[in-house]
Design a protein around this motif. Structure first.
Motif, PDB file in Angstrom:
ATOM      1  N   LYS A 136       7.268   8.301  -6.273  1.00  0.00           N
ATOM      2  CA  LYS A 136       7.990   9.422  -6.856  1.00  0.00           C
ATOM      3  C   LYS A 136       9.223   9.795  -6.043  1.00  0.00           C
ATOM      4  O   LYS A 136      10.214  10.283  -6.576  1.00  0.00           O
ATOM      5  N   GLU A 137       9.147   9.611  -4.726  1.00  0.00           N
ATOM      6  CA  GLU A 137      10.265   9.973  -3.859  1.00  0.00           C
ATOM      7  C   GLU A 137      10.260   9.099  -2.612  1.00  0.00           C
ATOM      8  O   GLU A 137       9.251   8.479  -2.279  1.00  0.00           O
ATOM      9  N   SER A 138      11.391   9.062  -1.930  1.00  0.00           N
ATOM     10  CA  SER A 138      11.503   8.266  -0.715  1.00  0.00           C
ATOM     11  C   SER A 138      10.768   8.932   0.437  1.00  0.00           C
ATOM     12  O   SER A 138      10.417  10.119   0.377  1.00  0.00           O
ATOM     13  N   GLY A 139      10.577   8.179   1.505  1.00  0.00           N
ATOM     14  CA  GLY A 139       9.937   8.741   2.694  1.00  0.00           C
ATOM     15  C   GLY A 139      10.755   9.871   3.279  1.00  0.00           C
ATOM     16  O   GLY A 139      10.209  10.873   3.744  1.00  0.00           O
ATOM     17  N   LEU A 140      12.097   9.721   3.260  1.00  0.00           N
ATOM     18  CA  LEU A 140      12.968  10.773   3.775  1.00  0.00           C
ATOM     19  C   LEU A 140      12.763  12.065   3.007  1.00  0.00           C
ATOM     20  O   LEU A 140      12.633  13.146   3.598  1.00  0.00           O
ATOM     21  N   SER A 141      12.720  11.980   1.680  1.00  0.00           N
ATOM     22  CA  SER A 141      12.509  13.175   0.854  1.00  0.00           C
ATOM     23  C   SER A 141      11.164  13.811   1.160  1.00  0.00           C
ATOM     24  O   SER A 141      11.034  15.042   1.210  1.00  0.00           O
ATOM     25  N   GLN A 142      10.141  12.969   1.359  1.00  0.00           N
ATOM     26  CA  GLN A 142       8.815  13.491   1.697  1.00  0.00           C
ATOM     27  C   GLN A 142       8.837  14.237   3.027  1.00  0.00           C
ATOM     28  O   GLN A 142       8.265  15.320   3.153  1.00  0.00           O
ATOM     29  N   VAL A 143       9.511  13.649   4.020  1.00  0.00           N
ATOM     30  CA  VAL A 143       9.579  14.266   5.349  1.00  0.00           C
ATOM     31  C   VAL A 143      10.313  15.599   5.289  1.00  0.00           C
ATOM     32  O   VAL A 143       9.864  16.602   5.858  1.00  0.00           O
ATOM     33  N   ILE A 144      11.442  15.627   4.584  1.00  0.00           N
ATOM     34  CA  ILE A 144      12.231  16.863   4.477  1.00  0.00           C
ATOM     35  C   ILE A 144      11.435  17.947   3.758  1.00  0.00           C
ATOM     36  O   ILE A 144      11.338  19.087   4.238  1.00  0.00           O
ATOM     37  N   MET A 188      22.482   5.842  -6.062  1.00  0.00           N
ATOM     38  CA  MET A 188      21.286   6.669  -6.236  1.00  0.00           C
ATOM     39  C   MET A 188      20.451   6.257  -7.448  1.00  0.00           C
ATOM     40  O   MET A 188      19.227   6.343  -7.426  1.00  0.00           O
ATOM     41  N   ASP A 189      21.119   5.805  -8.511  1.00  0.00           N
ATOM     42  CA  ASP A 189      20.380   5.354  -9.697  1.00  0.00           C
ATOM     43  C   ASP A 189      19.574   4.096  -9.374  1.00  0.00           C
ATOM     44  O   ASP A 189      18.434   3.936  -9.818  1.00  0.00           O
ATOM     45  N   GLU A 190      20.184   3.202  -8.577  1.00  0.00           N
ATOM     46  CA  GLU A 190      19.478   1.993  -8.169  1.00  0.00           C
ATOM     47  C   GLU A 190      18.291   2.322  -7.280  1.00  0.00           C
ATOM     48  O   GLU A 190      17.232   1.700  -7.354  1.00  0.00           O
ATOM     49  N   ARG A 191      18.473   3.321  -6.431  1.00  0.00           N
ATOM     50  CA  ARG A 191      17.365   3.760  -5.567  1.00  0.00           C
ATOM     51  C   ARG A 191      16.195   4.243  -6.415  1.00  0.00           C
ATOM     52  O   ARG A 191      15.043   3.906  -6.140  1.00  0.00           O
ATOM     53  N   LYS A 192      16.528   5.038  -7.436  1.00  0.00           N
ATOM     54  CA  LYS A 192      15.470   5.577  -8.289  1.00  0.00           C
ATOM     55  C   LYS A 192      14.726   4.453  -9.009  1.00  0.00           C
ATOM     56  O   LYS A 192      13.498   4.470  -9.121  1.00  0.00           O
ATOM     57  N   MET A 193      15.478   3.464  -9.483  1.00  0.00           N
ATOM     58  CA  MET A 193      14.853   2.318 -10.158  1.00  0.00           C
ATOM     59  C   MET A 193      13.937   1.564  -9.196  1.00  0.00           C
ATOM     60  O   MET A 193      12.831   1.158  -9.559  1.00  0.00           O
ATOM     61  N   PHE A 194      14.395   1.400  -7.967  1.00  0.00           N
ATOM     62  CA  PHE A 194      13.613   0.705  -6.955  1.00  0.00           C
ATOM     63  C   PHE A 194      12.305   1.455  -6.681  1.00  0.00           C
ATOM     64  O   PHE A 194      11.225   0.863  -6.612  1.00  0.00           O
ATOM     65  N   LEU A 195      12.408   2.773  -6.547  1.00  0.00           N
ATOM     66  CA  LEU A 195      11.216   3.599  -6.306  1.00  0.00           C
ATOM     67  C   LEU A 195      10.261   3.534  -7.495  1.00  0.00           C
ATOM     68  O   LEU A 195       9.038   3.440  -7.319  1.00  0.00           O
ATOM     69  N   ASP A 196      10.824   3.601  -8.703  1.00  0.00           N
ATOM     70  CA  ASP A 196       9.994   3.539  -9.914  1.00  0.00           C
ATOM     71  C   ASP A 196       9.212   2.230  -9.976  1.00  0.00           C
ATOM     72  O   ASP A 196       8.028   2.214 -10.341  1.00  0.00           O
ATOM     73  N   GLU A 197       9.876   1.138  -9.609  1.00  0.00           N
ATOM     74  CA  GLU A 197       9.219  -0.167  -9.641  1.00  0.00           C
ATOM     75  C   GLU A 197       8.038  -0.232  -8.677  1.00  0.00           C
ATOM     76  O   GLU A 197       7.050  -0.921  -8.920  1.00  0.00           O
ATOM     77  N   LEU A 198       8.153   0.508  -7.585  1.00  0.00           N
ATOM     78  CA  LEU A 198       7.088   0.522  -6.582  1.00  0.00           C
ATOM     79  C   LEU A 198       6.024   1.580  -6.864  1.00  0.00           C
ATOM     80  O   LEU A 198       5.019   1.668  -6.153  1.00  0.00           O
ATOM     81  N   GLY A 199       6.267   2.398  -7.895  1.00  0.00           N
ATOM     82  CA  GLY A 199       5.323   3.464  -8.221  1.00  0.00           C
ATOM     83  C   GLY A 199       5.436   4.664  -7.306  1.00  0.00           C
ATOM     84  O   GLY A 199       4.480   5.431  -7.143  1.00  0.00           O
ATOM     85  N   ALA A 211       0.820  -1.221   0.000  1.00  0.00           N
ATOM     86  CA  ALA A 211       0.000   0.000   0.000  1.00  0.00           C
ATOM     87  C   ALA A 211       0.849   1.264   0.000  1.00  0.00           C
ATOM     88  O   ALA A 211       0.318   2.361   0.160  1.00  0.00           O
ATOM     89  N   SER A 212       2.157   1.117  -0.221  1.00  0.00           N
ATOM     90  CA  SER A 212       3.052   2.272  -0.116  1.00  0.00           C
ATOM     91  C   SER A 212       2.746   3.369  -1.127  1.00  0.00           C
ATOM     92  O   SER A 212       2.935   4.553  -0.849  1.00  0.00           O
ATOM     93  N   ALA A 213       2.281   2.989  -2.315  1.00  0.00           N
ATOM     94  CA  ALA A 213       2.008   3.982  -3.365  1.00  0.00           C
ATOM     95  C   ALA A 213       0.557   4.438  -3.373  1.00  0.00           C
ATOM     96  O   ALA A 213       0.249   5.558  -3.797  1.00  0.00           O
ATOM     97  N   THR A 214      -0.333   3.583  -2.892  1.00  0.00           N
ATOM     98  CA  THR A 214      -1.771   3.879  -3.003  1.00  0.00           C
ATOM     99  C   THR A 214      -2.457   4.161  -1.675  1.00  0.00           C
ATOM    100  O   THR A 214      -3.530   4.759  -1.639  1.00  0.00           O
ATOM    101  N   GLY A 215      -1.827   3.750  -0.564  1.00  0.00           N
ATOM    102  CA  GLY A 215      -2.488   3.870   0.720  1.00  0.00           C
ATOM    103  C   GLY A 215      -3.500   2.753   0.911  1.00  0.00           C
ATOM    104  O   GLY A 215      -3.674   1.893   0.037  1.00  0.00           O
ATOM    105  N   ASN A 216      -4.171   2.730   2.056  1.00  0.00           N
ATOM    106  CA  ASN A 216      -5.205   1.729   2.315  1.00  0.00           C
ATOM    107  C   ASN A 216      -6.362   2.373   3.085  1.00  0.00           C
ATOM    108  O   ASN A 216      -6.373   3.595   3.276  1.00  0.00           O
TER     109      ASN A 216
END
Length: 359
Positions: free
Chosen positions: A258-266, A245-256, A207-212
């Motif tokens: 846009k940004e990590s939780g840290l980026s959202q918090v900041i 960082m490129d691998e991180r972006k690919m991982f995030l893209d696969e999960l749908g 539910a990380s990308a869509t919520g529940n």
């Protein structure tokens, strides 16, 4: 330093797991039992800043000093915390030291992880924590009101005004309205419920990308009141283990995502607290500084050193776009893109500054 925030919530909602992920460390104990965090753990996170890096390349800076986010993992609060239950008073005191509160709410089901109240109900959990913070504030206000009443009897005009405000704030708290949502000014009373709150709904990985349904109820309740982020602590832990960082972006893209939780918090923290960044750039170092929006040039200079503010004469301002595009400070000056500003100048996001002052 950018800003600091305290992570709060009921026991076993994923606070320490989120702390570990955000600070990319294993500093906090994330065991499955209440009160596992006896002392507040503190971690500092570098605020990602692509502009700072680009500026450092142009200037050939030997050192890069980004701004930082300090995160404090405060032990799980429970009902009765305001009266000392579960070492509550100690933990409530830790909240007073932070700029903002990250309130982590459990929005996932897992039979292996006990819920302190026996059921998943994020709105009820939020109410429990908020009630304890308001009860603590009421106790604090009662003491302050007694002191103000003594001064007011001596015809202290400031005390009379503060007493009126304190009584009004107390009425609001008794009606279930936290200080941050009241119209009366309560800055001077140092209250827990005056702190801005960012709600973090800790959901399962799927539910990380869509919520529940649980996170949706929090979003609906607070959409016009406080920021609400939907984050999976487990996914954030996985992200924290990916160095490239490129691998991180690919991982995030696969999960749908846009940004990590840290980026959202900041990002949300800067928006909530009304913060912005300015830079000092040179061959020795490229430095990012955090200030409050609306600050003047002398006030910004004071963030570097108090003498800079006291003896402020003027500031030379360059936009990061001009600096990167033209390739040097000299080229910016020759193109007439450098501005000289005085004491009344209001800082804007990304200003590159050189402050001139009297010793």
């Amino acid at each position: 330093m950018g800003f600091n925030c305290g992570i709060v919530g009921l026991p076993n909602v994923g606070k320490s797991t989120l702390f570990n992920a955000l600070t990319e460390s294993a500093a906090a104990d994330a065991q499955n039992y209440p009160f596992c965090t006896i002392e507040p753990n503190t971690g500092r996170v570098v605020v990602p800043d692509e502009i700072l890096y680009k500026l450092s390349v142009v200037a050939g800076s030997q050192k890069i000093i980004p701004t930082q986010l300090e995160i404090v993992d405060i032990a799980g609060l429970v009902k009765g915390a305001s009266s000392g239950e579960g070492l509550g008073n100690k933990f409530l005191g830790n909240i007073l030291a932070v700029d903002a509160i990250i309130h982590v709410v459990r929005c996932f089901e897992n039979d292996d992880i006990v819920h302190v109240n026996g059921q998943i109900n994020p709105l009820s959990d939020i109410e429990t924590i908020e009630t304890e913070l308001m009860l603590a504030d009421l106790e604090s206000l009662d003491k302050q009101i007694k002191n103000l009443e003594k001064k007011a009897r001596g015809l202290d005009k400031e005390a009379v005004k503060l007493l009126s405000d304190a009584i009004e704030v107390k009425r609001g708290l008794e009606s279930g309205i936290p200080a941050r949502l009241q119209k009366v000014n309560s800055d001077q009373f140092n209250l827990l419920t005056k702190k801005p709150v960012i709600y973090v709904c800790n959901v399962e990985e799927s539910a990380s990308a869509t919520g529940n349904k649980y996170s949706n109820s929090v979003v609906e309740k607070f959409k016009n009141i406080s920021p609400v982020l939907v984050i999976s602590s487990k996914i954030e832990m996985e992200i924290s283990q990916i160095v490239d960082m490129d691998e991180r972006k690919m991982f995030l893209d696969e999960l749908g995502l846009k940004e990590s939780g840290l980026s959202q918090v900041i990002r949300t923290g800067y928006e909530t607290l009304g913060l912005q960044t300015f830079y000092t750039i040179g061959p020795k170092e490229a430095h990012a500084w955090t200030i409050t929006r609306g600050m003047t040039a002398p006030q910004a200079a004071g963030k570097i050193h108090t003498d800079f503010e006291k003896g402020f004469i003027r500031a030379e301002i360059i936009s990061p776009v001009d600096y990167i595009t033209l390739g040097s400070e000299v080229s910016v000056k020759e193109a007439g893109k450098m501005r000289l500003v005085g004491r009344d100048y209001i800082m804007t996001e990304g200003d590159i500054c050189h402050f001139l002052f009297n010793n």
